[in-house]
Design an enzyme around this catalytic site. Structure first.
Site, PDB file in Angstrom:
ATOM      1  N   ARG A  46       0.816  -1.214   0.000  1.00 47.95           N
ATOM      2  CA  ARG A  46       0.000   0.000   0.000  1.00 47.95           C
ATOM      3  C   ARG A  46       0.850   1.264   0.000  1.00 47.95           C
ATOM      4  NH1 ARG A  46      -2.685  -3.971   2.642  1.00 47.95           N
ATOM      5  NH2 ARG A  46      -1.580  -3.519   4.551  1.00 47.95           N
ATOM      6  N   GLU A  94       4.612  -7.761  14.052  1.00 46.79           N
ATOM      7  CA  GLU A  94       3.707  -8.102  15.145  1.00 46.79           C
ATOM      8  C   GLU A  94       3.562  -9.618  15.261  1.00 46.79           C
ATOM      9  OE1 GLU A  94       1.707  -4.430  13.199  1.00 46.79           O
ATOM     10  OE2 GLU A  94       3.121  -5.973  12.654  1.00 46.79           O
TER      11      GLU A  94
END
Length: 179
Positions: A62, A99
């Site tokens: 993105r 993460e």
């Protein structure tokens, strides 16, 4: 008459994706809507209009879309930060913690010229691992990331603070508490 939409109006929240307990912030509806996309690009670029930048750096994927549009808006070059193995040599690499695991990103050795002032643009700042790796790669090539712009900040994950501790000014369009 309906009031105009704001950035959060376009962002979709998906519970328990990609793991249980995670609230995934999906910017796909924002990018798919012409007014939403224009609003996001304008707001990402505005604080940097008239400032001296040589390149916008956009992380895959993105960041390509948003960073390319912001680079166009600012009339500067664009550099792509890619996942390992996607760029032709010569490249430099940096591994970092995600993460949910670990990843490696690469930057073409020709993407940044020594002395380049670089603006990092991506959709979201979470733990800051990707952004920190990007800053490190730019610095290894002799450039300097002075600022970063993101649509979404997840402040509880600390990425913004990590970047600010590196001397990078951080601009975000909205923030969501929690994971």
């Amino acid at each position: 008459m309906k009031p105009p939409k704001s950035i959060p109006d376009y962002i979709r929240t998906i519970p328990d994706y990609p793991h249980e307990g995670i609230l995934f912030r999906d910017v796909t509806p924002l990018c798919a809507d012409p007014q939403g996309f224009r609003l996001a690009v304008d707001q990402l670029a505005l604080p940097f209009t008239g400032q001296k930048y040589d390149k916008v750096l956009g992380p895959e994927a993105r960041g390509f879309l948003l960073g390319g549009a912001v680079a166009h808006q600012l009339s500067v070059g664009f550099a792509a930060l890619r996942k390992a193995g996607k760029l032709p040599p010569p490249v430099i690499s940096q591994s970092y913690a995600l993460e949910y695991g670990e990843a490696t990103v690469e930057l073409s050795e020709h993407a940044i010229t020594p002395g380049d002032q670089v603006l990092l643009v991506d959709d979201l700042i979470a733990t800051g691992g990707t952004a920190e790796a990007a800053v490190s790669l730019v610095e290894r090539l002799g450039g300097h990331v002075t600022a970063a712009a993101f649509i979404v900040d997840l402040p509880d994950l600390g990425g913004r603070k990590r970047l600010e501790a590196m001397g990078v000014t951080v601009h975000t369009l909205c923030a969501y508490e929690g994971l």
